[in-house]
Motif scaffolding. Sequence first.
Motif, PDB file in Angstrom:
ATOM      1  N   LYS A 109      -1.913  29.215  15.049  1.00  0.00           N
ATOM      2  CA  LYS A 109      -1.932  27.746  15.077  1.00  0.00           C
ATOM      3  C   LYS A 109      -1.934  27.143  13.680  1.00  0.00           C
ATOM      4  CE  LYS A 109      -4.112  27.508  19.589  1.00  0.00           C
ATOM      5  NZ  LYS A 109      -5.161  26.928  20.411  1.00  0.00           N
ATOM      6  N   GLY A 110      -1.150  27.737  12.780  1.00  0.00           N
ATOM      7  CA  GLY A 110      -1.024  27.219  11.428  1.00  0.00           C
ATOM      8  C   GLY A 110      -2.095  27.673  10.461  1.00  0.00           C
ATOM      9  N   VAL A 111      -3.086  28.426  10.936  1.00  0.00           N
ATOM     10  CA  VAL A 111      -4.143  28.945  10.072  1.00  0.00           C
ATOM     11  C   VAL A 111      -3.763  30.362   9.655  1.00  0.00           C
ATOM     12  CG1 VAL A 111      -6.576  29.583   9.910  1.00  0.00           C
ATOM     13  CG2 VAL A 111      -5.899  27.540  11.191  1.00  0.00           C
ATOM     14  N   VAL A 112      -3.609  30.567   8.348  1.00  0.00           N
ATOM     15  CA  VAL A 112      -3.202  31.863   7.812  1.00  0.00           C
ATOM     16  C   VAL A 112      -4.439  32.647   7.415  1.00  0.00           C
ATOM     17  CG1 VAL A 112      -1.971  33.009   5.932  1.00  0.00           C
ATOM     18  CG2 VAL A 112      -0.981  31.001   7.019  1.00  0.00           C
ATOM     19  N   GLU A 113      -4.514  33.887   7.864  1.00  0.00           N
ATOM     20  CA  GLU A 113      -5.611  34.781   7.500  1.00  0.00           C
ATOM     21  C   GLU A 113      -5.048  35.900   6.641  1.00  0.00           C
ATOM     22  OE1 GLU A 113      -8.726  37.916   9.559  1.00  0.00           O
ATOM     23  OE2 GLU A 113      -7.669  36.478  10.811  1.00  0.00           O
ATOM     24  N   LEU A 114      -5.576  36.034   5.429  1.00  0.00           N
ATOM     25  CA  LEU A 114      -5.194  37.108   4.527  1.00  0.00           C
ATOM     26  C   LEU A 114      -6.301  38.145   4.523  1.00  0.00           C
ATOM     27  CD1 LEU A 114      -3.940  34.987   1.481  1.00  0.00           C
ATOM     28  CD2 LEU A 114      -2.557  36.027   3.279  1.00  0.00           C
ATOM     29  N   SER A 115      -5.944  39.400   4.728  1.00  0.00           N
ATOM     30  CA  SER A 115      -6.938  40.462   4.717  1.00  0.00           C
ATOM     31  C   SER A 115      -6.355  41.685   4.025  1.00  0.00           C
ATOM     32  CB  SER A 115      -7.374  40.807   6.145  1.00  0.00           C
ATOM     33  OG  SER A 115      -6.279  41.285   6.896  1.00  0.00           O
ATOM     34  N   GLY A 116      -7.236  42.584   3.642  1.00  0.00           N
ATOM     35  CA  GLY A 116      -6.818  43.806   2.969  1.00  0.00           C
ATOM     36  C   GLY A 116      -7.636  44.014   1.712  1.00  0.00           C
ATOM     37  N   LEU A 117      -7.283  45.059   0.969  1.00  0.00           N
ATOM     38  CA  LEU A 117      -7.993  45.392  -0.260  1.00  0.00           C
ATOM     39  C   LEU A 117      -7.143  45.060  -1.473  1.00  0.00           C
ATOM     40  CD1 LEU A 117      -9.429  48.891   0.745  1.00  0.00           C
ATOM     41  CD2 LEU A 117     -10.650  46.727   0.654  1.00  0.00           C
ATOM     42  N   VAL A 118      -7.774  44.425  -2.457  1.00  0.00           N
ATOM     43  CA  VAL A 118      -7.140  44.144  -3.744  1.00  0.00           C
ATOM     44  C   VAL A 118      -8.073  44.636  -4.846  1.00  0.00           C
ATOM     45  CG1 VAL A 118      -5.765  42.189  -2.938  1.00  0.00           C
ATOM     46  CG2 VAL A 118      -8.070  41.792  -3.768  1.00  0.00           C
ATOM     47  N   ASN A 119      -7.558  44.751  -6.075  1.00  0.00           N
ATOM     48  CA  ASN A 119      -8.367  45.307  -7.170  1.00  0.00           C
ATOM     49  C   ASN A 119      -9.307  44.312  -7.833  1.00  0.00           C
ATOM     50  OD1 ASN A 119      -7.488  47.928  -6.957  1.00  0.00           O
ATOM     51  ND2 ASN A 119      -5.857  47.685  -8.473  1.00  0.00           N
ATOM     52  N   SER A 120      -8.967  43.027  -7.798  1.00  0.00           N
ATOM     53  CA  SER A 120      -9.783  42.056  -8.540  1.00  0.00           C
ATOM     54  C   SER A 120      -9.718  40.682  -7.882  1.00  0.00           C
ATOM     55  CB  SER A 120      -9.270  41.949  -9.981  1.00  0.00           C
ATOM     56  OG  SER A 120      -7.991  41.356  -9.989  1.00  0.00           O
ATOM     57  N   ARG A 121     -10.607  39.807  -8.354  1.00  0.00           N
ATOM     58  CA  ARG A 121     -10.582  38.421  -7.887  1.00  0.00           C
ATOM     59  C   ARG A 121      -9.278  37.740  -8.296  1.00  0.00           C
ATOM     60  NH1 ARG A 121     -14.569  35.937  -5.491  1.00  0.00           N
ATOM     61  NH2 ARG A 121     -16.615  36.874  -5.425  1.00  0.00           N
ATOM     62  N   ASP A 122      -8.746  38.108  -9.460  1.00  0.00           N
ATOM     63  CA  ASP A 122      -7.478  37.522  -9.899  1.00  0.00           C
ATOM     64  C   ASP A 122      -6.364  37.833  -8.903  1.00  0.00           C
ATOM     65  OD1 ASP A 122      -8.600  36.420 -12.167  1.00  0.00           O
ATOM     66  OD2 ASP A 122      -8.047  38.106 -13.463  1.00  0.00           O
ATOM     67  N   ASP A 123      -6.324  39.071  -8.411  1.00  0.00           N
ATOM     68  CA  ASP A 123      -5.325  39.442  -7.403  1.00  0.00           C
ATOM     69  C   ASP A 123      -5.534  38.635  -6.124  1.00  0.00           C
ATOM     70  OD1 ASP A 123      -4.165  41.365  -9.077  1.00  0.00           O
ATOM     71  OD2 ASP A 123      -5.528  42.935  -8.358  1.00  0.00           O
ATOM     72  N   MET A 124      -6.789  38.466  -5.760  1.00  0.00           N
ATOM     73  CA  MET A 124      -7.129  37.701  -4.562  1.00  0.00           C
ATOM     74  C   MET A 124      -6.673  36.247  -4.706  1.00  0.00           C
ATOM     75  SD  MET A 124     -10.938  37.249  -2.887  1.00  0.00           S
ATOM     76  CE  MET A 124     -11.301  38.988  -3.030  1.00  0.00           C
ATOM     77  N   TYR A 125      -6.990  35.648  -5.843  1.00  0.00           N
ATOM     78  CA  TYR A 125      -6.617  34.251  -6.065  1.00  0.00           C
ATOM     79  C   TYR A 125      -5.105  34.079  -6.142  1.00  0.00           C
ATOM     80  CZ  TYR A 125     -11.567  33.482  -7.121  1.00  0.00           C
ATOM     81  OH  TYR A 125     -12.930  33.414  -7.052  1.00  0.00           O
ATOM     82  N   LYS A 126      -4.423  35.080  -6.713  1.00  0.00           N
ATOM     83  CA  LYS A 126      -2.965  35.019  -6.807  1.00  0.00           C
ATOM     84  C   LYS A 126      -2.345  35.051  -5.414  1.00  0.00           C
ATOM     85  CE  LYS A 126      -1.106  37.125 -10.201  1.00  0.00           C
ATOM     86  NZ  LYS A 126      -0.555  38.134 -11.118  1.00  0.00           N
ATOM     87  N   ALA A 127      -2.849  35.913  -4.527  1.00  0.00           N
ATOM     88  CA  ALA A 127      -2.334  35.990  -3.151  1.00  0.00           C
ATOM     89  C   ALA A 127      -2.573  34.675  -2.412  1.00  0.00           C
ATOM     90  CB  ALA A 127      -2.983  37.149  -2.406  1.00  0.00           C
ATOM     91  N   ILE A 128      -3.740  34.076  -2.616  1.00  0.00           N
ATOM     92  CA  ILE A 128      -4.043  32.798  -1.967  1.00  0.00           C
ATOM     93  C   ILE A 128      -3.125  31.698  -2.503  1.00  0.00           C
ATOM     94  CG2 ILE A 128      -5.816  31.007  -1.722  1.00  0.00           C
ATOM     95  CD1 ILE A 128      -7.889  33.327  -1.722  1.00  0.00           C
TER      96      ILE A 128
END
Length: 109
Positions: A66-85
Amino acid sequence: MTLLNSRFIAFFLITQMAFFSSCASTPQFEGAREQYDDIVITTKVHEAILDEPSLRPFDINVRTTKGVVELSGLVNSRDDMYKAIAIARSVSGIKFIKNDMRIPGTGDY
């Protein structure tokens, strides 16, 4: 044209109008459109993440409901997380982004 024929034609037209007007706004059609939109959003977000070379090594899962995107999985750092978001935010049609990505060994979300 006989009276019987004209009554049949009138009955037929009224029946068709009633049938087709009820089909136009069925919830099933609206649900199918919503599911299609979710599939399109998921595909666009997933492709955009894969297009970013620094995020390719990670298995980032994308799910849209319903238009809500859920991102899950493992990343190496917060920077990677923020980049994906940030990449996900660039895709149109998203109502909200839910972050369930994790950084191994830290317990960070």
